[in-house]
Scaffold this active site. Structure first.
Site, short mmCIF file in Angstrom:
data_model
loop_
_atom_site.label_atom_id
_atom_site.label_comp_id
_atom_site.label_asym_id
_atom_site.label_seq_id
_atom_site.Cartn_x
_atom_site.Cartn_y
_atom_site.Cartn_z
N GLU A 63 -3.37 -9.32 14.12
CA GLU A 63 -3.78 -9.66 12.76
C GLU A 63 -2.75 -9.17 11.77
OE1 GLU A 63 -7.29 -8.80 9.45
OE2 GLU A 63 -7.58 -8.20 11.54
N LYS A 86 -22.24 -0.05 24.13
CA LYS A 86 -21.63 -1.34 23.82
C LYS A 86 -22.60 -2.31 23.14
CE LYS A 86 -18.58 -0.61 27.73
NZ LYS A 86 -18.21 -0.96 29.10
N ASP A 89 -11.85 1.73 26.00
CA ASP A 89 -12.65 0.56 26.36
C ASP A 89 -12.87 -0.27 25.10
OD1 ASP A 89 -14.54 -1.31 27.12
OD2 ASP A 89 -15.70 0.10 28.33
N HIS A 105 -2.74 -11.81 2.42
CA HIS A 105 -2.96 -12.47 3.70
C HIS A 105 -2.19 -13.78 3.79
CE1 HIS A 105 -6.01 -10.38 6.23
NE2 HIS A 105 -6.14 -9.68 5.12
#
Length: 601
Positions: A280, A412, A488, A586
């Protein structure tokens, strides 16, 4: 398994055109499985007993003599007898120990020696089908109609992917396949066997003994089966042995993610260059600007509030009363020491901290929390929980264990229990940004930031019904640091729980900004942290591996660095929004006119 290892080749040979293998012959060649010559001599033939019995004898002998010698050693210490004075039986036990140890060291010896003293056989000996386990695997994986058989006949054969070219001399850094005598015909037969479903793709590493060659063959077989090219996916330049059995199964290559550096981040009096793996645009630049603002204002400080990983099994009883009995038993302080002893057997670092229970009818959810050293700790806490469950079966034989994880952990998944109770490392990080820095570096003012934070991060998130999402983009920074350091990625869900607070201080001139993150789940050992790239990023932060002097301090420090990076990212993005610069930045940094559909050469 009486399979003879074959020598291997660094690169998969280019597959001949379909003219070399007419469609009528492909299916027959792909299904071919060649048996080992039953008359071939094996080292195990010299044994008076079958190989598995011999292995059992040495295994039993090894543990028997170890037990005997330890027992004798303890008796000598109790009786103050010199340890170097040995009897004839002890000498015999030592000899038996050495002999059995040497045998077991060679992974049960005979098959290992056989591969060294027996001449290498032809290709016909490689894919033996006389091993019982392999026969079971092949039987389960064999299809009545081979996978993508029609594609083999109708679609032209794709060329092998071109070797990736790297400016760095990878051959001098990473281990390469050992031998170069593997024949082109052998690779072709293996590929066609995988395509036909005769040889399981997941068994290539164990059969070939070469992780790189297995990945190359699996890659080519995939291209044939799907009719799609994966040419842009790199194959060379990666140590596939390092991920075997721990990071990734059935690899065909690796994905490249650029790593940028934000900083220096001045946190608790120390400077850190923070690695961020992301695709990004603007993310690293924005975080870097936040680090600059924090540095110019004297740095940030952090506090670790809690450190404990959780696991919550679910058990069921015949009645709700019995479930409540176990709840009272577990939460009784008189029983905690006993339960701790049982739990702590699983690890040197796992130490039980608390047990909290919740009942739903006759089902009981038990949330165990424990310290895990420098590991993230999911496996560690799971082993400890299993020990406790086994122990509880003695007093509660009617307890039915439904699952080692009942989602009351919660792993998660966004969950209020993590937001309130915490999971992993709970950290708060703060800084006071001077008025001049807000104006010159962040291009905005204190009042605008405070108002925007209240209406966006607090009120706006409440309107959306957010759970732990009272921030601008904490997940962006957490994900980037996680990918760079081998964490993770899926645990970004709860690790990104964050509330960002902004307040005008010093008569409204300066800005007090803080982030509170109750469940940062990180580790510096295990999992992806041992891979070369991720290990290098951990080393850059000074938290590589386990801390010997103070177990767990490296993981705790990494958690504070994550929180400090989030603080920088929040500060910069909120400033860009307040100043109306978000879209402009951006458009400048997160868009490209380059044709990215073409793979880089």
């Amino acid at each position: 398994m009486d399979l003879k290892q074959r020598s291997i080749k660094p690169h998969l040979h280019r597959i001949p055109s379909s003219a070399a293998f007419p469609p009528s012959n492909i299916k027959a060649k792909a299904a071919k499985v060649v048996m080992v010559d039953e008359d071939s001599t094996k080292a195990s033939d010299a044994l008076p007993l079958p190989l598995y019995i011999t292995n059992g004898v040495f295994f039993t002998l090894f543990f028997s003599v170890v037990y005997y010698l330890l027992t004798r050693w303890r008796e000598k210490i109790r009786n103050s007898t010199p340890l170097h004075v040995v009897t004839l039986s002890e000498i015999a036990a030592i000899v038996a120990f050495v002999a059995s140890f040497i045998y077991l060291l060679g992974f049960f010896g005979i098959s290992f020696v056989q591969s060294l003293i027996i001449p290498r056989s032809s290709h016909d000996d490689v894919w033996a089908a006389d091993d019982d386990l392999d026969n079971i695997i092949l039987k389960e994986d064999t299809r009545s109609v081979p996978c993508a058989a029609a594609a083999i006949v109708d679609c032209p054969t794709l060329p092998s992917p071109k070797p990736q070219t790297h400016k760095a001399n990878v051959d001098d850094v990473l281990p390469r396949p050992n031998n170069t005598t593997s024949s082109e015909e052998e690779d072709q037969e293996i590929i066609k066997s995988v395509v036909a479903g005769t040889t399981p793709s997941y068994a290539l590493e164990s059969k070939l003994g070469d992780c790189y060659r297995a990945a190359a063959i699996r890659r080519e077989a995939l291209q044939r089966m799907t009719g799609k090219s994966v040419e842009g996916l790199p194959l060379d330049g990666f140590d596939y042995q390092s991920i075997l059995g721990q990071c990734c199964e059935m690899p065909i290559g690796y994905v490249q993610i650029p790593v940028g550096i934000a900083g220096p981040l001045l946190l608790d009096g120390r400077e850190y260059s923070v690695p961020m793996a992301t695709t990004e645009g603007c993310l690293v630049a924005s975080t870097n600007r936040g680090c600059k603002a924090i540095y110019a204002s004297g740095g940030a400080s952090s506090v670790l509030l809690k450190d404990g990983m959780t696991r919550a099994p679910v058990v069921r009883f015949g009645t709700a009363k019995r479930a409540a009995d176990l709840k009272f038993f577990l939460e009784d302080p008189l029983h905690f020491d006993t339960l701790s002893l049982v739990f702590n057997r699983s690890s040197r670092f796992g130490r039980l901290q608390s047990i909290k229970c919740a009942i739903a009818g006759k089902n009981l959810y038990m949330r165990f929390c424990c310290s895990t050293g420098d590991a993230m700790g999911m496996n560690m806490v799971s082993k400890g929980v299993q020990n406790v469950l086994d122990f509880l079966q003695n007093d509660f034989p009617d307890m039915d264990v439904i699952g080692i994880s009942g989602n009351f952990c919660s792993d998660k998944k966004p969950a209020a229990v993590n937001w309130i109770e915490g999971r992993g490392k709970s950290v708060v990080c703060e800084a006071i940004i001077k008025e001049e820095v807000v104006r010159k570096v962040l291009k905005t003012d204190v009042g605008s930031l405070v108002e925007l934070n209240m209406l966006k991060n607090l009120t706006g998130s409440a309107m959306a019904g957010a759970l732990g999402g009272f921030n601008a983009h904490a997940g962006n920074i957490v994900s980037a640091v996680f990918l760079a350091t081998g964490q993770d990625p899926a645990q970004n869900v709860e690790s990104s729980h964050c509330i960002t607070m902004m307040e005008a201080v010093n008569d409204g001139k300066d800005l007090h900004v803080s982030v509170t993150m109750p469940s940062i789940e990180v580790g510096t050992v295990g999992g992806g942290t041992q891979l070369a790239s991720q290990s290098a990023c951990l080393n850059l932060l000074g938290v590589k591996g386990a801390c010997k002097d103070s177990p767990g301090s490296n993981a705790r420090l990494l958690a504070t660095i994550v929180a400090g990076s989030v603080l920088a990212g929040e500060l910069s993005l909120m400033s860009a929004i307040a100043a109306g610069q978000l879209v402009k930045s951006h458009m400048k940094y997160n868009r490209s006119n380059k044709d990215v559909s073409k793979p880089a050469s």
